[in-house]
Design a protein around this motif. Sequence first.
Motif, PDB file in Angstrom:
ATOM      1  N   HIS A 136       0.936  -1.006   0.173  1.00  0.00           N
ATOM      2  CA  HIS A 136       0.277   0.053   0.270  1.00  0.00           C
ATOM      3  C   HIS A 136       0.457   0.962   0.005  1.00  0.00           C
ATOM      4  CE1 HIS A 136      -3.719   2.564   1.257  1.00  0.00           C
ATOM      5  NE2 HIS A 136      -2.298   3.139   1.673  1.00  0.00           N
ATOM      6  N   VAL A 137       1.061   2.432  -0.913  1.00  0.00           N
ATOM      7  CA  VAL A 137       1.577   3.782  -0.462  1.00  0.00           C
ATOM      8  C   VAL A 137       0.710   3.961  -0.968  1.00  0.00           C
ATOM      9  CG1 VAL A 137       2.867   4.853  -3.097  1.00  0.00           C
ATOM     10  CG2 VAL A 137       2.648   2.409  -3.170  1.00  0.00           C
ATOM     11  N   HIS A 138       1.825   5.274   0.670  1.00  0.00           N
ATOM     12  CA  HIS A 138       1.050   6.140   0.876  1.00  0.00           C
ATOM     13  C   HIS A 138       1.872   7.183   1.965  1.00  0.00           C
ATOM     14  CE1 HIS A 138       0.713   4.848   5.096  1.00  0.00           C
ATOM     15  NE2 HIS A 138       1.715   4.403   5.161  1.00  0.00           N
ATOM     16  N   GLU A 139       1.022   8.422   1.730  1.00  0.00           N
ATOM     17  CA  GLU A 139       2.107   9.355   2.746  1.00  0.00           C
ATOM     18  C   GLU A 139       0.569   9.649   3.368  1.00  0.00           C
ATOM     19  OE1 GLU A 139       3.144  13.169   1.007  1.00  0.00           O
ATOM     20  OE2 GLU A 139       1.871  13.285  -0.314  1.00  0.00           O
ATOM     21  N   VAL A 140       1.454  10.333   5.151  1.00  0.00           N
ATOM     22  CA  VAL A 140       0.301  10.440   6.366  1.00  0.00           C
ATOM     23  C   VAL A 140       1.003  12.097   6.570  1.00  0.00           C
ATOM     24  CG1 VAL A 140      -0.181   9.989   8.660  1.00  0.00           C
ATOM     25  CG2 VAL A 140       0.426   8.274   6.668  1.00  0.00           C
ATOM     26  N   LEU A 141      -0.515  12.546   6.780  1.00  0.00           N
ATOM     27  CA  LEU A 141       0.615  13.882   6.925  1.00  0.00           C
ATOM     28  C   LEU A 141      -0.138  14.145   8.270  1.00  0.00           C
ATOM     29  CD1 LEU A 141       0.111  15.242   3.344  1.00  0.00           C
ATOM     30  CD2 LEU A 141       2.334  15.069   4.958  1.00  0.00           C
ATOM     31  N   ASN A 142       0.522  15.250   8.953  1.00  0.00           N
ATOM     32  CA  ASN A 142      -0.229  16.599  10.294  1.00  0.00           C
ATOM     33  C   ASN A 142      -0.296  17.638   9.631  1.00  0.00           C
ATOM     34  OD1 ASN A 142      -1.502  17.959  11.915  1.00  0.00           O
ATOM     35  ND2 ASN A 142       0.256  17.970  13.887  1.00  0.00           N
ATOM     36  N   GLU A 143      -1.640  18.109   8.769  1.00  0.00           N
ATOM     37  CA  GLU A 143      -1.388  19.133   8.079  1.00  0.00           C
ATOM     38  C   GLU A 143      -1.854  20.616   9.306  1.00  0.00           C
ATOM     39  OE1 GLU A 143      -2.749  18.714   3.502  1.00  0.00           O
ATOM     40  OE2 GLU A 143      -4.283  18.852   5.025  1.00  0.00           O
ATOM     41  N   SER A 144      -1.922  20.684  10.689  1.00  0.00           N
ATOM     42  CA  SER A 144      -2.380  21.775  11.461  1.00  0.00           C
ATOM     43  C   SER A 144      -1.835  22.802  12.023  1.00  0.00           C
ATOM     44  CB  SER A 144      -2.774  20.821  12.565  1.00  0.00           C
ATOM     45  OG  SER A 144      -3.131  22.108  13.534  1.00  0.00           O
ATOM     46  N   ALA A 145      -1.239  23.681  11.220  1.00  0.00           N
ATOM     47  CA  ALA A 145      -0.421  24.645  11.891  1.00  0.00           C
ATOM     48  C   ALA A 145      -0.234  24.212  13.356  1.00  0.00           C
ATOM     49  CB  ALA A 145      -0.909  26.052  11.469  1.00  0.00           C
ATOM     50  N   ASP A 146      -0.897  24.166  14.423  1.00  0.00           N
ATOM     51  CA  ASP A 146      -0.235  24.592  15.243  1.00  0.00           C
ATOM     52  C   ASP A 146      -0.719  23.416  16.807  1.00  0.00           C
ATOM     53  OD1 ASP A 146      -3.196  24.381  15.561  1.00  0.00           O
ATOM     54  OD2 ASP A 146      -3.099  26.569  16.059  1.00  0.00           O
ATOM     55  N   ARG A 147      -1.537  21.982  16.130  1.00  0.00           N
ATOM     56  CA  ARG A 147      -1.374  20.958  17.059  1.00  0.00           C
ATOM     57  C   ARG A 147      -0.929  19.517  16.578  1.00  0.00           C
ATOM     58  NH1 ARG A 147      -7.735  18.428  18.225  1.00  0.00           N
ATOM     59  NH2 ARG A 147      -6.996  17.454  20.095  1.00  0.00           N
ATOM     60  N   HIS A 148      -0.239  19.099  18.057  1.00  0.00           N
ATOM     61  CA  HIS A 148       0.389  18.005  17.472  1.00  0.00           C
ATOM     62  C   HIS A 148      -1.161  16.559  17.139  1.00  0.00           C
ATOM     63  CE1 HIS A 148       4.422  18.932  18.873  1.00  0.00           C
ATOM     64  NE2 HIS A 148       4.949  17.219  18.551  1.00  0.00           N
ATOM     65  N   ALA A 149      -0.575  15.820  16.399  1.00  0.00           N
ATOM     66  CA  ALA A 149      -0.996  14.381  16.342  1.00  0.00           C
ATOM     67  C   ALA A 149      -0.668  12.938  17.171  1.00  0.00           C
ATOM     68  CB  ALA A 149      -2.026  14.276  14.855  1.00  0.00           C
ATOM     69  N   VAL A 150      -1.540  12.199  17.291  1.00  0.00           N
ATOM     70  CA  VAL A 150      -0.940  11.026  17.583  1.00  0.00           C
ATOM     71  C   VAL A 150      -1.675   9.815  17.518  1.00  0.00           C
ATOM     72  CG1 VAL A 150      -0.064   9.713  20.229  1.00  0.00           C
ATOM     73  CG2 VAL A 150      -0.035  12.266  19.919  1.00  0.00           C
ATOM     74  N   SER A 151      -1.033   9.022  16.582  1.00  0.00           N
ATOM     75  CA  SER A 151      -1.385   8.163  16.351  1.00  0.00           C
ATOM     76  C   SER A 151      -0.612   6.643  16.886  1.00  0.00           C
ATOM     77  CB  SER A 151      -0.959   7.867  14.622  1.00  0.00           C
ATOM     78  OG  SER A 151       0.309   7.854  13.943  1.00  0.00           O
ATOM     79  N   VAL A 152      -1.053   5.441  16.304  1.00  0.00           N
ATOM     80  CA  VAL A 152      -1.654   4.103  16.455  1.00  0.00           C
ATOM     81  C   VAL A 152      -0.761   3.488  14.999  1.00  0.00           C
ATOM     82  CG1 VAL A 152      -1.441   1.618  18.196  1.00  0.00           C
ATOM     83  CG2 VAL A 152      -2.182   4.106  18.977  1.00  0.00           C
ATOM     84  N   HIS A 153       0.026   3.020  14.856  1.00  0.00           N
ATOM     85  CA  HIS A 153       0.681   2.116  14.256  1.00  0.00           C
ATOM     86  C   HIS A 153       0.506   0.766  14.398  1.00  0.00           C
ATOM     87  CE1 HIS A 153       0.813   5.484  11.463  1.00  0.00           C
ATOM     88  NE2 HIS A 153       1.202   6.290  13.089  1.00  0.00           N
TER      89      HIS A 153
END
Length: 184
Positions: A136-153
């Motif tokens: 699976h070819v993809h890219e993952v982005l946090n586009e927020s200008a001011d907020r962290h994101a957290v994820s589980v993989h």
Amino acid sequence: MSVSSPAPASPAPASSAADTAAPTQAELLDFVRRAAADAELIASLPLDPEGRTWVRLEGPGGSEAWLIGWPPGTGTGWHDHADSVGAFVTAAGELKENALAARLPTDGWKTLELSEGVDRERRLPTGKGRAFGQHHVHEVLNESADRHAVSVHAYYPPLPQIRRYSRTGPTLRLEQVERPQDWQ
């Protein structure tokens, strides 16, 4: 980019049967959903304002799992996970996934011209995620200008390699192949 030491514990698999057989995409997705809902686990991740941070978790059935912090404006770049299937869920903030809805050849190429209509975009706010198959070819982005994101993989089998790509319009170019020793 910074790396945290391994986490001592993670959410338990749904059943002991997941420990004896290769986990399915659905089981990986269930695991990352439960881990993303664990407020104490999510709060334990140190966040860096400059680069992504991560902690390795124990995934179900011998899978590889990660808790990842994404500063504002960061992303993975285009990549795949080779022969591994996987799943991820946003635990805090919002992530965007750009993906290709096309099966690419696995070997023997450096540059491909992509057909029209293969691009897919998903917004994954807190609590949302997805499972995916091999290559699976993809890219993952946090586009927020001011907020962290957290994820589980989570991935199974544990990542044998990651292929990194560059993309200019419809042209996808294989740039680098990374092996586990390159990121651990």
